[in-house]
Write an enzyme that holds these catalytic residues in place. Structure first.
Site, PDB file in Angstrom:
ATOM      1  N   ASP A 166       3.910 -17.880 -33.309  1.00 49.17           N
ATOM      2  CA  ASP A 166       4.575 -16.955 -34.222  1.00 49.17           C
ATOM      3  C   ASP A 166       6.099 -17.000 -34.112  1.00 49.17           C
ATOM      4  OD1 ASP A 166       4.685 -15.796 -31.747  1.00 49.17           O
ATOM      5  OD2 ASP A 166       3.999 -13.825 -32.359  1.00 49.17           O
ATOM      6  N   TYR A 244      13.532 -19.824 -27.757  1.00 51.35           N
ATOM      7  CA  TYR A 244      13.237 -20.468 -26.476  1.00 51.35           C
ATOM      8  C   TYR A 244      14.279 -21.516 -26.099  1.00 51.35           C
ATOM      9  CZ  TYR A 244       8.731 -18.160 -26.023  1.00 51.35           C
ATOM     10  OH  TYR A 244       7.748 -17.216 -25.867  1.00 51.35           O
TER      11      TYR A 244
END
Length: 445
Positions: A166, A244
């Site tokens: 997601d 990330y």
């Protein structure tokens, strides 16, 4: 239609079931089979699902089992959301890495490699069982590291396994929101690997609106990635990276923040979920209420150390709702009903990115129909991104080779080649540390 959820006692299963309850269309899922190795967790999650289904007469029927073959037999779809070693394993991954001064996050760096080495053999066994017991089933992989695990399973299931995450969806939603656009009407030009990708454009009615965002410092700094990475760095990149990538671009700061934290993310989730499963089993409590409170705390604290190190502040309320279950349901509906749609997914590269071979699993927009997910042609990545993607994909391939061969030497190579592990000696100590705390790595010799 039968849906089997592997890791059926997992905390996020109610998100999936809630999405299924909202699906009223013909041809929807009518049977859900939960599989888990822990009967206690299965029972707790069943309590939550039963409360979710209250007052819904045609809710999908739910059964639970610890028998993997029985769960897989005749399944139409399989959601794989397993966690090999549990949250204690994740906490161990983090601590072993941090003791060596490197990142232990579960999908990035040393922690991601350790998690992959534990998970790939189990995922491969599941893929082989699906091929034997439910050859017509589609496997939707939630299990992290999602790209690596999907690639391992694809060697046995081909294109009938698709990975989802997601993060790209949430990123595209935030960009569209700050631009005043409807996310449902936007095409997100996103490309990379799982947890290693960049939004390079966001087209609305054929017009790329990303340059407008990059040209406006106030607008660019108003949402999570702008706060996390900083306006100047995003404008230098000319793209918006997946959150990330903060672990790569600000690695020293991230490692220091995690070392100074009272407990790691894995340890926090381990303790939080231990409390949840105890409370959810109490007869005098609403299991659904307990789950709701726990989920809200979980979402609010997501990547808290990264945001603190960047001075990004608290998460926006609109970012606390997750969304991976909606991606999974949209993918399943598109395949089952031929409801054609475009989703960002983890699929085999084919000829999408020329820097990688056809079988490398990448994360890109895909056209989805009854025949599966088909990656959309994308422009080449800039050199800095190509170098990072190729480097991390090479590490993933070493992890797959180590998992297949059981070679400790190859495992050391995987750690040593990762850009966030800066020493062969550190890599050797990591392998020693991980094999000492993880029985699931005893196969490395």
């Amino acid at each position: 239609m039968k849906l089997t959820i592997l890791g059926g006692g997992g905390f996020r299963v109610p998100l999936v079931y809630g999405a299924l309850l909202a699906d009223r269309a013909e041809g929807r899922v009518t049977e859900v089979v939960l599989h888990d190795l822990d009967e206690r967790r299965l029972y707790a999650v069943r309590r939550v699902l039963d409360e979710q289904a209250t007052g819904i007469p045609d809710a999908p029927r739910v059964t639970a089992t610890t028998d993997l073959d029985a769960a897989l037999a005749a399944a139409d779809f399989v959601f794989s959301a397993i966690r090999v070693g549990g949250l204690q394993g994740r906490a161990n991954d983090e601590r072993v890495a941090l003791a060596e001064g490197v990142l232990g996050q579960e999908t990035v760096g040393a922690g991601g490699i350790a998690y992959g080495l534990r998970t790939v053999p189990v995922a491969v066994d599941i893929a082989r069982r699906v091929a034997r017991l439910a050859p017509d089933a589609w496997v939707i992989n939630f299990t992290n590291p999602a790209g690596l695990v999907t690639e391992a399973m694809s060697r046995h299931l081909g294109d009938r396994v698709i990975g989802i995450c997601d993060s790209p969806v949430g990123l595209g939603r935030r960009i569209a929101r700050v631009l005043g656009a409807d996310p449902k009407e936007a095409f997100i030009d996103y490309v990379g690997l799982n947890h290693l990708g960049w939004v390079r454009g966001l087209r609305i009615a054929g017009r790329d609106e990303l340059p407008r965002l990059l040209a406006d410092p106030a607008l660019l700094g108003s949402f999570e990635e702008g706060k996390l990475f900083g306006v100047d760095w995003l404008r230098s990149l000319g793209a918006i990276p997946n959150e990330y990538l903060h672990y790569y671009y600000f690695n020293r700061e991230a490692v220091r923040a995690y070392q100074e934290a009272e407990q790691t993310r894995g340890a926090f989730l381990r303790d939080q979920q231990a409390r949840f499963y105890v409370e959810a089993l109490r007869a005098d409590r609403s299991a659904l209420d307990v789950w709701d409170r726990t989920r809200a705390e979980r979402e609010a604290t997501y990547m808290a150390e990264n945001r603190e190190s960047a001075g990004a502040g608290e998460r926006e309320a609109d970012d606390l709702s997750g969304g991976y279950e909606k991606v999974a349901l949209a993918l399943m509906r598109a395949i089952a009903r031929d409801e054609r749609t475009t989703l960002i997914l983890n699929v085999r590269n084919m000829n999408t990115l020329s820097a990688l071979d056809a079988d490398a699993v990448i994360e890109v927009p895909c056209l989805v129909d009854a025949n599966g997910a088909h990656p959309v042609a994308v422009a080449p990545l800039p050199p800095h991104a190509t170098g990072l993607v190729c480097s991390v994909k090479a590490v993933e391939r070493e992890v797959l080779a180590a998992a297949e061969s059981g070679s400790r030497q190859t495992a050391v190579k995987a750690f040593a080649l990762h850009p966030l592990v800066d020493s062969v000696n550190v890599a050797r100590r990591l392998v020693e540390g991980y094999t000492a705390v993880h029985p699931g790595l005893a196969y490395l010799t």
